[in-house]
Design a protein around this motif. Sequence first.
Motif, mmCIF file in Angstrom:
data_model
loop_
_atom_site.group_PDB
_atom_site.id
_atom_site.type_symbol
_atom_site.label_atom_id
_atom_site.label_comp_id
_atom_site.label_asym_id
_atom_site.label_seq_id
_atom_site.Cartn_x
_atom_site.Cartn_y
_atom_site.Cartn_z
ATOM 1 N N SER A 194 -7.239 8.434 -2.681
ATOM 2 C CA SER A 194 -7.396 7.295 -1.236
ATOM 3 C C SER A 194 -5.741 8.147 -0.583
ATOM 4 C CB SER A 194 -6.838 6.404 -0.810
ATOM 5 O OG SER A 194 -8.516 6.074 -0.585
ATOM 6 N N THR A 219 0.923 -1.071 0.265
ATOM 7 C CA THR A 219 0.191 -0.320 0.063
ATOM 8 C C THR A 219 0.441 0.767 0.643
ATOM 9 O OG1 THR A 219 -1.701 -1.140 1.118
ATOM 10 C CG2 THR A 219 -2.452 1.736 1.587
ATOM 11 N N TYR A 242 0.293 4.193 -2.518
ATOM 12 C CA TYR A 242 0.054 5.424 -2.493
ATOM 13 C C TYR A 242 1.417 6.444 -3.623
ATOM 14 C CZ TYR A 242 -3.995 4.816 0.515
ATOM 15 O OH TYR A 242 -4.917 4.785 1.048
ATOM 16 N N GLN A 293 -7.862 4.569 -5.780
ATOM 17 C CA GLN A 293 -7.098 4.462 -4.435
ATOM 18 C C GLN A 293 -6.134 5.915 -4.507
ATOM 19 O OE1 GLN A 293 -3.400 1.527 -5.667
ATOM 20 N NE2 GLN A 293 -3.743 0.660 -3.442
#
Length: 382
Positions: A166, A102, A106, A163
């Motif tokens: 986010s 993750t 990111y 995503q």
Amino acid sequence: MYIHIHRIEYDQVSVKLAEFSREGVDKLRAIGGGKWDPNGKFWRFPCTEEKLRQLAECFPETEITFDGLTVSPKVTEDEQLMPTLERMLTSALKLKGYSLKTSKAYRGHVRRYLQNLAGYLELKGPGTLKEEELESAIIDSSRAKQYTLQLLEQGHSPAYVNQAISALRFLAVEVFKQPSEQTKYIRPKKEKKLPYVLSEQEVLRVIQAPTNLKHRTMLYLAYASGLRVSEVVRLKITDIDPERGILRVRQGKGKKDRHTLLSQTAWDMIKKYVKAERLSTSLWLFPGQHPGSHLHERSLQKVFKEALQTSGVMKQVGIHVLRHSFATHLLENGTDLRYIQELLGHANPSTTERYTHVSTKNLKRIQSPLDRILRDRDPRGE
């Protein structure tokens, strides 16, 4: 002077000199954060992008490719994506306990947004962005909306765009310390896809297809215990508890430990495999090519793909279908959803409830009107 780098644990890598030299050892010591492993005969370093870049700077002859990331010490000023921001983002992700995958995703989304923003502002490169320009763009919901629309127009899935949102929201709230209510972006509607499932006979054909004992053992475990591919390759021999009939999954998705089933058939296969490979003192149940490392996830995915082709099962599916099939077959045989949720390690019951939509247990009781009409028309079925 060359070095070899391989992942050995979730957050560590092994670093080995291609040829021993005092100069090379001094360089590794100077980097800091490393520790010599006398058993594996290699150096252990934290698995961070910053540490990999330091290694690349100390050993410029070596191009380091790691988890799809090529780390090069030759980064121009215009190519730098605000190093200070990068470090702040990485630290915030680590403090929040985000997984390596993750965190990597990111950081990638933030880099792409910076590149897009630099082009929008007609700047020379992301490295010339000012902090106030970036902060303003992150807070500006219209700019974020324009960017997400571009992603959708480029053909990216709603999940990918969600995503990206986010990641930008994380940057705004956790790095720039903006109020969360000011960073609400419009998200595209999620696609509701049902998981693919194989029948019990198809599963048997696939997991029995490999002739290699190690490959067959991995596939048996993936199905019999409902494991993710990352969980299979990271199993340790000490995680197996045959007396209680359970497997301990350490730090699965969401960094959660859990117990799942250990089938007797899978345990028999494991005993044969461990004996054949002489793994009684090994750290990993499925070691990789390099000392101290476990098998890479891509290797197991390749094993499944070859087994699928050999089995003759004509379905376009990945290895995760074994986990889906495990859950669906349990449900069809009367196992309560709550127990299935625990075995799979789902935090939300709704995730497990998806399998009720692919189960054929109740559908088999329903007769198609076409079959009924033809049967009534000709009772002999002719």
